[in-house]
Design an enzyme around this catalytic site. Structure first.
Site, PDB file in Angstrom:
ATOM      1  N   HIS A 509       0.828  -1.204   0.000  1.00  0.00           N
ATOM      2  CA  HIS A 509       0.000   0.000   0.000  1.00  0.00           C
ATOM      3  C   HIS A 509       0.872   1.267   0.000  1.00  0.00           C
ATOM      4  CE1 HIS A 509      -3.586   2.440   1.253  1.00  0.00           C
ATOM      5  NE2 HIS A 509      -2.617   3.216   1.735  1.00  0.00           N
ATOM      6  N   GLU A 510       1.756   1.359   0.980  1.00  0.00           N
ATOM      7  CA  GLU A 510       2.574   2.567   1.083  1.00  0.00           C
ATOM      8  C   GLU A 510       3.505   2.715  -0.116  1.00  0.00           C
ATOM      9  OE1 GLU A 510       1.621   4.717   3.032  1.00  0.00           O
ATOM     10  OE2 GLU A 510       0.376   3.483   4.337  1.00  0.00           O
ATOM     11  N   HIS A 513       1.658   4.520  -2.852  1.00  0.00           N
ATOM     12  CA  HIS A 513       1.755   5.986  -2.730  1.00  0.00           C
ATOM     13  C   HIS A 513       3.123   6.454  -3.245  1.00  0.00           C
ATOM     14  CE1 HIS A 513      -1.889   6.800  -0.513  1.00  0.00           C
ATOM     15  NE2 HIS A 513      -1.565   6.043   0.507  1.00  0.00           N
ATOM     16  N   HIS A 516       3.309   6.641  -6.934  1.00  0.00           N
ATOM     17  CA  HIS A 516       2.574   7.815  -7.413  1.00  0.00           C
ATOM     18  C   HIS A 516       3.480   9.055  -7.337  1.00  0.00           C
ATOM     19  CE1 HIS A 516      -1.520  10.171  -7.112  1.00  0.00           C
ATOM     20  NE2 HIS A 516      -1.072  10.147  -8.345  1.00  0.00           N
TER      21      HIS A 516
HETATM   22 ZN   LIG Z   1      -2.823   5.230   1.999  1.00  0.00          ZN
END
Ligand SMILES: [Zn+2]
Length: 723
Positions: A509-510, A513, A516
């Site tokens: 998940h991290e 980010h 991105h």
């Molecule tokens: Zn998040």
């Protein structure tokens, strides 16, 4: 799970905030005053000039705690002077001398603030804490000083009005439109008498939010379940009882104390076998802020809802949500409500099947024909044990941190985007556990620096997050310097770090980010990377989670740390299946809270002051979410997200992002899965674009259509037939 910096040019936030909340009320402390108390700033300060390290990495080896305040204060003074110079420029406003000049402002503040934000979240100490308390109101006042500068706004407005004839490229046009929109949203277009009214409403709002918070804190503390009778705690484990005894001691009480969590459901209800205890705890939770005493929040929230409607009316909108959603991907409350409504039938139907499953348990008793919400977690836990359980101790040896990182997280990024990773020991870090990797493109070109700080520490915030030390921008000629922080158990020296599947998912998940931020390929820093609205920001991260259980990726990293053997197939299948446990219940709870939020924030200014209980009951009926056994995840009277935490008219955003990530993953599945071609296309059309175009258009162009809720319903296991 992410701490997002708001647009780097104008808005910075302290702490774990997400969102685009433009503050209107000045806090009364100007940056000029702050400067006089700061330490002298000069060339010996490590923030004085851009870092000479690779990627302009922050020189943590040279920074002392005492350097931050001087650099931040000087950074604010510099940016304020830059903004003043732009506003007072005698030359007529142009895109270059206004928009671009603003994007170039505040570079020192960025350097210092990004590093400060990093260490205060991940490696706090008493001296930094003092600086944080000192700077918090100053940075807010600084942001106001820029976003409320009327001369500056007049220049932006002049450019905005002329934009069609300026032959701007698409990204530059977006910058003009976006900045204009944010200034207008904050009230820049109002007559000065209306600005005064807005300021008064903002002040009242802020006071009411604080009142709500104080009442709720006291109500939650008072709502703890206290007992001296061990029989009432039957079912709790030894560890849970010991923790409850500690709690009692800490509050100078006899016996045991079970504090209330902020949600309606309470975790201990899944193990407490005494029905009366469950009933009491649930009642404590549900009525915590509705006891008619000093902690009753109902009058506060009724006025808050009314006041926000008045504020929206002043700004020219039919209701608060309509105003607040203008810069979100959903754009209108109608779009968000339509989205939520569409998921209600399948979700409540699944909850009904789960209720049936509970009724079918041998143990189900109590004269009720349907489960009571106070008993739900207890019986659901029996269903979980029978159908979804797996042993963590059996699973963890297959998830060794280093292997998960290199053969899982990095491997997926390599297969999808061609990235390679090389550990660098020469880049300074903020704490000895932190590791740094240089990230390169398939052709060897440098892309970014990525740091990870994975292990729990006492001086680190809870949870996990992503943020940047240096943001990408072609204008400023910077490449991204990005980090991930988590709170995994640190193993003893020489022992492997073994993770749960939840931890593995957090890493993906991290890192989503981080991708991105690292793929950002934009001209202007203010539109770069993760500077996107709240209903979009969790999309890239949640999307990246999907690869954790993607068969070829999973097989590549889930290997026993001693033997290298792959995880047995039946164990792997159990992990995947466990994700769908109790989802009818949990998603109904979330939909109910999301709809309640939007019901409150679509009230028109003309509506009378509401009776919160009546309003809530009617709102749930209207949205077909009045389900006796599934109360909303938060009752209106203790819905902290929407009354104090800045998520008003925005709680739907969690689910909206989830729709996007499941829908995007479905697109990959439908187009050949994990391939470089698919990855590169996604990167080019979405991940690299930041906020450089309308996000709905960006998404639709990539997908070749509109996002669908079907993949999310499938992923949550809401579409299967009764079994
Ligand atoms: Zn998040």
């Amino acid at each position: 799970m992410m701490h997002l910096r708001i647009r780097s040019r104008f808005k910075r936030v302290l702490g774990p905030a997400i969102g685009l909340v433009f503050l209107i009320a000045a806090t009364g402390i100007c940056a000029a005053q702050a400067k006089s108390t700061a330490r002298k700033f000069g060339p010996s300060n490590p923030f004085y000039a851009p870092s000479a390290l690779p990627f302009q990495a922050t020189p943590f080896d040279k920074i002392k705690d005492s350097d931050y305040q001087a650099a931040i204060d000087e950074g604010m003074a510099q940016q304020l002077a830059e903004a003043e110079a732009i506003a007072n420029n005698p030359a007529p406003p142009t895109f270059e001398n206004t928009m671009v000049a603003l994007e170039r402002s505040g570079l020192l503040l960025d350097r210092a603030w990004n590093a400060f934000n990093c260490v205060t979240q991940a490696n706090l100490d008493p001296e930094l804490e003092k600086v944080q308390a000192y700077e918090a109101p100053r940075i807010a006042a600084h942001e106001d000083a820029i976003s409320l500068n009327t001369k500056l706004f007049a220049r932006i407005k002049a450019i905005y009005d002329e934009r069609a004839s300026l032959s701007l490229d698409a990204e530059s046009l977006r910058l003009v439109e976006y900045d204009y929109q944010e200034f207008v949203k904050a009230g820049a277009n109002l007559e000065s008498s209306d600005k005064d009214k807005l300021k008064k409403l903002d002040e009242e709002e802020s006071t009411l939010e604080n009142t709500f918070m104080t009442k709720l804190l006291d109500a939650t503390t008072a709502g703890a379940y206290s007992t001296t009778d061990p029989m009432t705690l039957a079912g709790l484990s030894g560890g849970q009882k010991a923790a409850a005894a500690e709690e009692a001691k800490a509050h100078k009480q006899q016996g045991w104390l079970l504090p209330l969590q902020n949600t309606t459901q309470q975790p201990d209800l899944s193990s407490l076998s005494d029905r009366e205890t469950r009933k009491k705890i649930f009642e404590h939770s549900w009525n915590r802020a509705e006891r008619g005493d000093a902690n009753d929040t109902r009058s506060t929230i009724a006025r808050l809802a009314q006041l926000r409607a008045e504020k929206a009316a002043l700004l020219g909108y039919p209701n608060y949500a309509a105003w607040n959603l203008t810069d979100q991907m959903a754009k209108t409350p109608e779009a968000a409500i339509h989205f939520l409504d569409a998921m209600v039938p399948a979700t409540t139907a699944k909850a009904a099947r789960e209720a049936k499953e509970i009724q079918g348990l041998d143990d189900f008793r109590g004269g009720d024909s349907i489960p009571n919400p106070a008993d739900w977690e207890f019986y659901a836990e029996q269903v979980r044990k029978a159908k979804y359980d797996y042993d963590q101790a059996q699973v963890k040896p297959y998830f060794e941190l280093n292997t998960v990182l290199k053969d899982g997280v990095f491997y997926a990024a390599h297969e999808l985007y061609g990235l390679t990773f090389k550990e660098r020991k020469d880049i300074p870090v903020w704490q000895a556990d932190v590791r740094v990797f240089e990230v390169s493109e398939a052709d060897g070109k440098p892309l970014a620096l990525w740091y990870c700080d994975y292990f729990k520490r006492d001086n680190k915030n809870g949870g996990a997050w992503e943020d940047s030390l240096v943001g990408q921008s072609k204008l400023l000629n910077t490449l991204p310097v990005v980090y991930n922080v988590a709170n995994f158990e640190k193993p003893a020296a020489g022992r492997p770090a073994l993770l749960s599947f939840d931890d593995v998912t957090t890493m993906f998940h991290e890192f989503g980010h981080a991708l991105h931020a690292m793929f950002a390929n934009t001209q202007y820093p203010g539109l770069s990377g993760t500077s996107v609205p709240r209903d979009f920001v969790e999309f890239p991260s949640q999307f990246n989670e999907h690869w954790a259980s993607y068969p070829t990726v999973f097989a590549h990293y889930a290997r026993h740390y001693k033997t290298g053997e792959p995880m047995p197939a039946d164990l792997a299948a159990k992990i995947v299946k466990a994700k769908t446990f109790n989802q009818g219940y949990e998603f109904t709870e979330i939909l109910a809270a999301s709809e309640l939020d939007l019901e409150w924030h679509t009230l028109p200014a003309s509506a009378p002051l509401q009776d919160p209980d009546k309003f809530e009951q009617e709102a749930l009926k209207r949205t077909h979410l009045s389900v006796s056994y599934v109360p909303p995840r938060y009752r209106s009277s203790y819905f902290l997200h929407i009354w104090q935490e800045g998520y008003q008219a925005g709680y739907y955003a969690y689910t909206w992002s989830e729709m996007l990530d499941d829908d995007a993953f479905q697109w990959f599945e439908d187009h050949g899965g994990m391939t470089r071609e698919n990855g590169d296309r996604f990167r080019r059309m979405v991940l690299s674009r930041g906020n450089t175009e309308d996000l709905e258009k960006m998404y639709d162009a990539w997908l070749g259509g509109k996002p669908s809720i079907e993949p999310m319903l499938k992923d949550r296991g809401l579409k299967e037939t009764a079994q």
